[in-house]
Motif scaffolding. Sequence first.
Motif, short mmCIF file in Angstrom:
data_model
loop_
_atom_site.label_atom_id
_atom_site.label_comp_id
_atom_site.label_asym_id
_atom_site.label_seq_id
_atom_site.Cartn_x
_atom_site.Cartn_y
_atom_site.Cartn_z
N PRO A 48 28.60 49.07 40.30
CA PRO A 48 30.06 49.58 40.42
C PRO A 48 30.82 49.23 39.03
O PRO A 48 30.36 48.52 38.25
N PHE A 49 32.25 49.86 38.92
CA PHE A 49 32.74 49.72 37.63
C PHE A 49 33.44 48.32 37.57
O PHE A 49 33.83 47.56 36.84
N TRP A 50 33.86 48.00 39.29
CA TRP A 50 34.57 46.61 39.39
C TRP A 50 34.17 46.39 40.82
O TRP A 50 33.79 47.20 41.63
N ARG A 51 34.62 45.11 41.47
CA ARG A 51 34.60 44.83 43.09
C ARG A 51 35.49 43.75 43.04
O ARG A 51 35.79 42.99 42.42
N VAL A 52 36.41 44.15 44.24
CA VAL A 52 37.50 43.19 44.84
C VAL A 52 37.06 42.85 46.08
O VAL A 52 36.51 43.37 46.72
N ASN A 53 37.67 41.49 46.45
CA ASN A 53 37.57 41.06 47.67
C ASN A 53 38.91 40.08 47.90
O ASN A 53 39.23 39.25 47.05
N GLY A 54 39.57 40.43 48.92
CA GLY A 54 41.00 39.66 49.09
C GLY A 54 41.45 39.15 50.09
O GLY A 54 40.97 39.83 51.43
N TYR A 55 42.68 38.60 50.30
CA TYR A 55 43.13 38.05 51.55
C TYR A 55 44.64 38.31 51.44
O TYR A 55 45.41 37.90 50.69
N TYR A 56 45.24 39.21 52.51
CA TYR A 56 46.77 39.30 52.59
C TYR A 56 47.20 38.37 53.58
O TYR A 56 46.58 38.55 54.58
N ILE A 57 48.10 37.60 53.41
CA ILE A 57 48.70 36.73 54.31
C ILE A 57 49.83 37.68 55.06
O ILE A 57 50.99 37.56 54.32
N GLU A 58 49.76 38.29 56.18
CA GLU A 58 50.78 38.68 56.84
C GLU A 58 51.89 37.75 56.99
O GLU A 58 53.06 38.09 56.93
N ALA A 59 51.52 36.73 57.78
CA ALA A 59 52.63 35.68 58.17
C ALA A 59 51.68 34.30 58.21
O ALA A 59 50.82 34.33 58.55
N GLY A 60 52.47 33.30 57.74
CA GLY A 60 51.93 31.99 57.82
C GLY A 60 52.33 30.76 57.00
O GLY A 60 53.12 31.10 56.03
N THR A 61 52.15 29.68 57.35
CA THR A 61 52.46 28.44 56.40
C THR A 61 51.08 27.65 56.18
O THR A 61 50.16 27.67 56.97
N ILE A 62 51.31 26.85 55.15
CA ILE A 62 50.18 25.81 54.73
C ILE A 62 51.27 24.55 54.43
O ILE A 62 51.93 24.75 53.58
N GLN A 63 50.90 23.60 55.25
CA GLN A 63 51.65 22.43 55.02
C GLN A 63 53.19 22.67 55.07
O GLN A 63 53.86 22.22 54.42
N ASP A 64 53.54 23.66 56.02
CA ASP A 64 54.92 23.95 56.07
C ASP A 64 55.48 24.85 54.98
O ASP A 64 56.68 24.89 54.76
N ALA A 81 33.34 47.08 28.93
CA ALA A 81 33.25 48.26 29.74
C ALA A 81 31.97 48.96 29.39
O ALA A 81 31.38 48.89 28.55
N ASN A 82 31.66 49.65 30.44
CA ASN A 82 30.09 50.36 30.49
C ASN A 82 28.90 49.61 29.95
O ASN A 82 27.89 49.99 29.41
N ASN A 83 28.97 48.15 30.24
CA ASN A 83 27.77 47.48 29.80
C ASN A 83 27.58 46.51 31.03
O ASN A 83 28.23 45.65 31.20
N ASN A 84 26.48 46.51 31.94
CA ASN A 84 26.01 46.04 33.06
C ASN A 84 25.46 44.78 32.96
O ASN A 84 24.91 43.95 33.69
N GLU A 85 25.30 44.35 31.64
CA GLU A 85 24.26 42.98 31.45
C GLU A 85 25.18 41.57 31.70
O GLU A 85 24.58 40.67 31.99
N LEU A 86 26.65 41.79 31.47
CA LEU A 86 27.31 40.40 31.51
C LEU A 86 28.45 40.64 32.40
O LEU A 86 29.38 41.44 32.03
N TRP A 87 28.62 39.99 33.34
CA TRP A 87 29.73 40.11 34.46
C TRP A 87 30.56 38.87 34.35
O TRP A 87 30.09 37.91 34.23
N GLN A 88 31.87 38.81 34.90
CA GLN A 88 32.82 37.72 34.99
C GLN A 88 33.66 38.09 36.45
O GLN A 88 34.13 39.19 36.55
N GLU A 89 33.78 36.90 37.05
CA GLU A 89 34.91 36.99 38.27
C GLU A 89 35.82 36.02 38.05
O GLU A 89 35.82 34.91 37.43
N VAL A 90 37.24 36.88 38.27
CA VAL A 90 38.40 36.02 38.02
C VAL A 90 39.18 35.92 39.50
O VAL A 90 39.00 36.87 40.29
N PHE A 91 40.09 34.99 39.68
CA PHE A 91 40.90 35.03 40.93
C PHE A 91 42.47 35.46 40.47
O PHE A 91 42.87 35.18 39.41
N LEU A 92 42.90 36.40 41.18
CA LEU A 92 44.37 36.88 40.97
C LEU A 92 44.88 36.45 42.25
O LEU A 92 44.77 36.52 43.46
#
Length: 189
Positions: A48-64, A81-92
């Motif tokens: 692929p050109f890229w791949r994503v995996n994510g979580y959307y929080i509709e409602a919620g709390t963490i430690q209030d 770009a256009n080179n599949n030899e080296l990939w990198q993952e970042v969090f957004l």
Amino acid sequence: MITVIQQNYLLKGSVFGARGDSCSCNPCDCNPCKCADGVNGGTGPNYPFWRVNGYYIEAGTIQDLDVSKLTIMSMTQPVYANNNELWQEVFLIDARATTEQSTALLSIFEHHLDSVPAEVAPLPHTQRAIYKAQLAYLPAEKGNPTFHAIFTPAQTSLLRAASDPEAYQARSWSYDGPMALRNTFVFKK
């Protein structure tokens, strides 16, 4: 004596994903993509050109701390770009999140984020760089949700650098379209 702080959370939301592909699916979320074999003639991996995996929080709390309507995701792309030899993952993380909200989201979701395409060799298990980005997840009553993202590293807040001192600067990425709804969740502790 060691004191352990019990983390409390109640979260409801959606798990989503997609991959930038030349596949006819809209969006494609296969991993690996089998439906695009005709595109590359079956001559090898259909990167692929890229791949994503994510979580959307509709409602919620963490430690209030309210984390409702925020998104956290991982994005994997080739370093060049256009080179599949080296990939990198970042969090957004949604740019609207405060530092406290970002830390809380990472405490729950960081170990669940993985967007490395199956066609790519496993990436080393190092600390990923984390950026704030313009993310807007729009749930749908029927069909796939819509997702808008703008990530420009030079104009985005770096929350945490990668642990690899030789990590490459992530490339800019934007998306405006449907995402595959993988699942919904309720996390409670």
